[in-house]
Design a protein around this motif. Structure first.
Motif, PDB file in Angstrom:
ATOM      1  N   LEU A   1     -12.160   3.787 -21.843  1.00 35.84           N
ATOM      2  CA  LEU A   1     -11.312   2.618 -21.597  1.00 35.84           C
ATOM      3  C   LEU A   1      -9.939   3.024 -21.081  1.00 35.84           C
ATOM      4  CD1 LEU A   1     -12.176   0.335 -24.635  1.00 35.84           C
ATOM      5  CD2 LEU A   1     -12.628  -0.145 -22.231  1.00 35.84           C
ATOM      6  N   LEU A   2      -9.386   4.118 -21.609  1.00 27.82           N
ATOM      7  CA  LEU A   2      -8.077   4.578 -21.120  1.00 27.82           C
ATOM      8  C   LEU A   2      -8.162   5.038 -19.662  1.00 27.82           C
ATOM      9  CD1 LEU A   2      -6.564   6.403 -24.201  1.00 27.82           C
ATOM     10  CD2 LEU A   2      -5.884   4.210 -23.206  1.00 27.82           C
ATOM     11  N   ARG A   3      -9.259   5.701 -19.295  1.00 27.11           N
ATOM     12  CA  ARG A   3      -9.422   6.104 -17.885  1.00 27.11           C
ATOM     13  C   ARG A   3      -9.509   4.882 -16.979  1.00 27.11           C
ATOM     14  NH1 ARG A   3     -12.691   9.841 -20.238  1.00 27.11           N
ATOM     15  NH2 ARG A   3     -14.610   8.796 -19.619  1.00 27.11           N
ATOM     16  N   ILE A   4     -10.213   3.849 -17.409  1.00 30.93           N
ATOM     17  CA  ILE A   4     -10.298   2.615 -16.620  1.00 30.93           C
ATOM     18  C   ILE A   4      -8.911   1.979 -16.515  1.00 30.93           C
ATOM     19  CG2 ILE A   4     -11.274   0.291 -16.533  1.00 30.93           C
ATOM     20  CD1 ILE A   4     -13.761   1.436 -17.970  1.00 30.93           C
ATOM     21  N   THR A   5      -8.169   1.969 -17.626  1.00 29.41           N
ATOM     22  CA  THR A   5      -6.811   1.416 -17.635  1.00 29.41           C
ATOM     23  C   THR A   5      -5.919   2.170 -16.653  1.00 29.41           C
ATOM     24  OG1 THR A   5      -7.074   0.817 -19.966  1.00 29.41           O
ATOM     25  CG2 THR A   5      -4.826   0.880 -19.110  1.00 29.41           C
ATOM     26  N   LEU A   6      -5.974   3.495 -16.699  1.00 29.31           N
ATOM     27  CA  LEU A   6      -5.168   4.308 -15.773  1.00 29.31           C
ATOM     28  C   LEU A   6      -5.539   4.019 -14.321  1.00 29.31           C
ATOM     29  CD1 LEU A   6      -5.147   7.720 -17.647  1.00 29.31           C
ATOM     30  CD2 LEU A   6      -3.208   6.185 -17.281  1.00 29.31           C
ATOM     31  N   HIS A   7      -6.820   3.900 -14.059  1.00 23.85           N
ATOM     32  CA  HIS A   7      -7.286   3.605 -12.698  1.00 23.85           C
ATOM     33  C   HIS A   7      -6.687   2.284 -12.202  1.00 23.85           C
ATOM     34  CE1 HIS A   7      -9.925   3.087  -9.265  1.00 23.85           C
ATOM     35  NE2 HIS A   7     -10.223   1.884  -9.739  1.00 23.85           N
ATOM     36  N   HIS A   8      -6.764   1.236 -13.022  1.00 24.73           N
ATOM     37  CA  HIS A   8      -6.231  -0.065 -12.601  1.00 24.73           C
ATOM     38  C   HIS A   8      -4.707  -0.048 -12.502  1.00 24.73           C
ATOM     39  CE1 HIS A   8      -9.909  -2.307 -12.246  1.00 24.73           C
ATOM     40  NE2 HIS A   8     -10.320  -1.834 -13.400  1.00 24.73           N
TER      41      HIS A   8
END
Length: 111
Positions: free
Chosen positions: A95-102
């Motif tokens: 979830l943190l990787r997805i957050t960073l991506h967005h």
């Protein structure tokens, strides 16, 4: 795009804590129920990790409106890409990787 969930506000000491009345399932059990498209599991995933995602997005972007959009985008992406998740224990980092991506996408779009 309509909002999927409400962004959390800080709780007062008298308010019940999220998850207090939810059954205590392991991350693996929640992921299994998510793969089966269980709406309760979607809510459980959101409640379990929204503060982490929200805090990360707000620290990165420094703007509540952008952070709210990133939270929405993160959970929408997570629910769509969930079948590709290999280990339930990896959910917080995933979830943190997805957050960073967005968040990075928001940075690139800024003038």
């Amino acid at each position: 795009m309509p909002r999927l969930y409400a962004i959390p506000t800080p709780l007062s000491p008298s308010e019940p804590r999220p998850g207090r009345f939810e059954p205590q399932l392991s991350g693996a059990e929640v992921v299994l129920r998510l793969v089966e498209r269980d709406s309760w599991a979607q809510e459980a995933l959101y409640r379990r990790y929204v503060r982490m995602v929200w805090g990360t997005a707000l620290r990165l972007l420094g703007n509540r409106a952008d952070a709210e959009d990133v939270v929405q985008d993160t959970f929408a992406t997570a629910l769509t890409d969930l079948p590709h998740l290999e280990q339930a224990a990896a959910v917080p980092g995933w979830l943190l990787r997805i957050t960073l991506h967005h968040a990075h996408r928001r940075f690139r779009r800024r003038p």
